[in-house]
Scaffold this motif. Structure first.
Motif, mmCIF file in Angstrom:
data_model
loop_
_atom_site.group_PDB
_atom_site.id
_atom_site.type_symbol
_atom_site.label_atom_id
_atom_site.label_comp_id
_atom_site.label_asym_id
_atom_site.label_seq_id
_atom_site.Cartn_x
_atom_site.Cartn_y
_atom_site.Cartn_z
ATOM 1 N N ILE A 33 0.861 -1.183 0.000
ATOM 2 C CA ILE A 33 0.000 0.000 0.000
ATOM 3 C C ILE A 33 0.891 1.226 0.000
ATOM 4 N N GLY A 34 0.457 2.260 -0.703
ATOM 5 C CA GLY A 34 1.283 3.456 -0.775
ATOM 6 C C GLY A 34 0.440 4.694 -0.958
ATOM 7 N N VAL A 35 1.042 5.835 -0.611
ATOM 8 C CA VAL A 35 0.366 7.120 -0.754
ATOM 9 C C VAL A 35 1.266 8.049 -1.546
ATOM 10 N N ARG A 36 0.656 8.820 -2.431
ATOM 11 C CA ARG A 36 1.398 9.726 -3.316
ATOM 12 C C ARG A 36 0.806 11.123 -3.163
ATOM 13 N N VAL A 37 1.662 12.087 -2.812
ATOM 14 C CA VAL A 37 1.202 13.461 -2.597
ATOM 15 C C VAL A 37 1.101 14.180 -3.941
ATOM 16 N N GLU A 54 -3.070 10.539 -3.035
ATOM 17 C CA GLU A 54 -3.747 9.377 -3.614
ATOM 18 C C GLU A 54 -3.179 8.103 -3.016
ATOM 19 N N ILE A 55 -4.057 7.146 -2.750
ATOM 20 C CA ILE A 55 -3.629 5.869 -2.180
ATOM 21 C C ILE A 55 -3.875 4.749 -3.191
ATOM 22 N N GLY A 56 -2.962 3.790 -3.210
ATOM 23 C CA GLY A 56 -3.125 2.602 -4.035
ATOM 24 C C GLY A 56 -2.686 1.382 -3.244
ATOM 25 N N TYR A 57 -3.237 0.214 -3.571
ATOM 26 C CA TYR A 57 -2.919 -0.993 -2.799
ATOM 27 C C TYR A 57 -3.162 -2.251 -3.630
ATOM 28 N N HIS A 58 -2.475 -3.316 -3.252
ATOM 29 C CA HIS A 58 -2.825 -4.642 -3.755
ATOM 30 C C HIS A 58 -2.350 -5.676 -2.745
ATOM 31 N N MET A 59 -3.071 -6.786 -2.694
ATOM 32 C CA MET A 59 -2.720 -7.864 -1.771
ATOM 33 C C MET A 59 -2.271 -9.080 -2.570
ATOM 34 N N ALA A 60 -1.317 -9.821 -2.018
ATOM 35 C CA ALA A 60 -0.986 -11.129 -2.598
ATOM 36 C C ALA A 60 -2.219 -12.021 -2.477
ATOM 37 N N PRO A 61 -2.450 -12.917 -3.443
ATOM 38 C CA PRO A 61 -3.649 -13.766 -3.372
ATOM 39 C C PRO A 61 -3.801 -14.478 -2.023
ATOM 40 N N GLN A 62 -2.694 -14.940 -1.430
ATOM 41 C CA GLN A 62 -2.801 -15.672 -0.162
ATOM 42 C C GLN A 62 -3.133 -14.763 1.022
ATOM 43 N N GLY A 63 -3.096 -13.441 0.808
ATOM 44 C CA GLY A 63 -3.412 -12.505 1.896
ATOM 45 C C GLY A 63 -4.824 -11.935 1.804
ATOM 46 N N ARG A 64 -5.557 -12.335 0.768
ATOM 47 C CA ARG A 64 -6.872 -11.718 0.528
ATOM 48 C C ARG A 64 -7.977 -12.345 1.371
ATOM 49 N N GLY A 65 -9.074 -11.599 1.500
ATOM 50 C CA GLY A 65 -10.275 -12.129 2.147
ATOM 51 C C GLY A 65 -10.189 -12.179 3.658
ATOM 52 N N ARG A 66 -9.204 -11.497 4.234
ATOM 53 C CA ARG A 66 -9.062 -11.510 5.698
ATOM 54 C C ARG A 66 -9.168 -10.100 6.270
ATOM 55 N N GLY A 67 -9.624 -9.163 5.472
ATOM 56 C CA GLY A 67 -9.791 -7.796 5.967
ATOM 57 C C GLY A 67 -8.506 -6.991 6.014
ATOM 58 N N LEU A 68 -7.431 -7.542 5.476
ATOM 59 C CA LEU A 68 -6.142 -6.845 5.615
ATOM 60 C C LEU A 68 -6.060 -5.583 4.759
ATOM 61 N N ALA A 69 -6.612 -5.626 3.547
ATOM 62 C CA ALA A 69 -6.548 -4.422 2.709
ATOM 63 C C ALA A 69 -7.346 -3.294 3.356
ATOM 64 N N THR A 70 -8.504 -3.626 3.906
ATOM 65 C CA THR A 70 -9.326 -2.603 4.565
ATOM 66 C C THR A 70 -8.590 -2.023 5.759
ATOM 67 N N ALA A 71 -7.994 -2.886 6.573
ATOM 68 C CA ALA A 71 -7.250 -2.414 7.746
ATOM 69 C C ALA A 71 -6.071 -1.554 7.313
ATOM 70 N N ALA A 72 -5.390 -1.983 6.254
ATOM 71 C CA ALA A 72 -4.230 -1.229 5.765
ATOM 72 C C ALA A 72 -4.659 0.150 5.275
ATOM 73 N N LEU A 73 -5.785 0.205 4.571
ATOM 74 C CA LEU A 73 -6.261 1.494 4.055
ATOM 75 C C LEU A 73 -6.633 2.424 5.210
ATOM 76 N N ARG A 74 -7.262 1.864 6.239
ATOM 77 C CA ARG A 74 -7.604 2.701 7.414
ATOM 78 C C ARG A 74 -6.330 3.224 8.076
ATOM 79 N N LEU A 75 -5.368 2.342 8.271
ATOM 80 C CA LEU A 75 -4.127 2.753 8.948
ATOM 81 C C LEU A 75 -3.395 3.829 8.147
ATOM 82 N N LEU A 76 -3.289 3.616 6.846
ATOM 83 C CA LEU A 76 -2.544 4.588 6.028
ATOM 84 C C LEU A 76 -3.294 5.911 5.930
#
Ligand SMILES: CC(C)(COP(=O)(O)OP(=O)(O)OC[C@H]1O[C@@H](n2cnc3c(N)ncnc32)[C@H](O)[C@@H]1OP(=O)(O)O)[C@@H](O)C(=O)NCCC(=O)NCCS
Length: 181
Positions: free
Chosen positions: A86-90, A98-120
């Motif tokens: 996940i990354g942010v670009r000013v 702007e924020i962009g993100y992607h998860m490895a297939p084995q990391g998906r479906g566990r709420g991690l992208a959502t948590a990462a977006l909230r944290l960032l």
């Protein structure tokens, strides 16, 4: 002159974590960037190789010094294994990032992208000179749209023919988050 960005050692919510990238992450970055959905829905380089990943890693300190943005590995605590990016670009002079993100297939479906977006997003509002965060998703990417909505972003509009992705003009949905939302 834009203020340099100080990268935190770890942003975490007890389960998900964002940490700086390391040289040892080259294979993980390459593997997650080879996923067909990530190639379709993001701007990861294609083709991509170890040397190109190392060059990208080596550019990150200069991006921080220039205040251009920050990139993080997404981990599932207590593990430090990179499961996503996940990354942010000013957008200088506009008070927007702007924020962009992607998860490895084995990391998906566990709420991690959502948590990462909230944290960032929280960290960006605390740290960067921005009054608005935004992200765009492909109209045919419901998983990413769901991530944006779960993280509190507001769907604004379909931007017709907004970008060139892999040689094709694509419609993107614009999402935004304002401080306090
Ligand atoms: C989009 C992506 C980052 C989501 O990662 P993730 O860690 O699985 O996301 P989360 O687990 O936090 O949330 C995913 C949500 O999408 C939902 N979802 C997944 N696939 C879906 C689909 N085909 N249709 C509708 N919803 C879908 C999940 O059910 C979940 O919502 P829920 O919690 O309400 O059940 C991941 O799929 C990915 O890397 N895709 C390829 C790259 C990409 O699209 N990046 C974003 C570019 S804008």
């Amino acid at each position: 002159m834009t203020a340099p960005i100080a990268l935190p050692a770890l942003l975490q919510d007890g389960r998900a974590g964002l940490r700086p990238w390391r040289e040892g992450d080259v294979a993980a970055i390459l593997a997650m960037s080879r996923d067909p959905d990530t190639i379709r829905f993001t701007n990861v380089p294609d083709p991509y190789d170890d040397d190109s990943v190392r060059i990208w890693l080596a550019l990150q300190p200069a991006r921080l010094r220039a205040g251009d943005g920050a990139a993080f590995a997404v981990v599932e605590l207590p593990s430090e294994v990179a499961l996503g990016a996940i990354g942010v670009r000013v957008l200088h002079g506009r008070g927007i990032a702007e924020i962009g993100y992607h998860m490895a297939p084995q990391g998906r479906g566990r709420g991690l992208a959502t948590a990462a977006l909230r944290l960032l997003s929280d960290w960006s509002f605390r740290t960067l000179p921005v009054a608005r965060l935004q992200l765009t998703t492909h109209v045919d990417n419901p998983a990413s749209q769901r991530v944006a909505e779960k993280a509190g972003y507001t769907r604004e509009a379909v931007l017709r023919s907004w970008a060139d992705q892999r040689g094709e003009r694509v419609d993107l949905i614009m999402y935004s988050l304002l401080p306090g939302e």
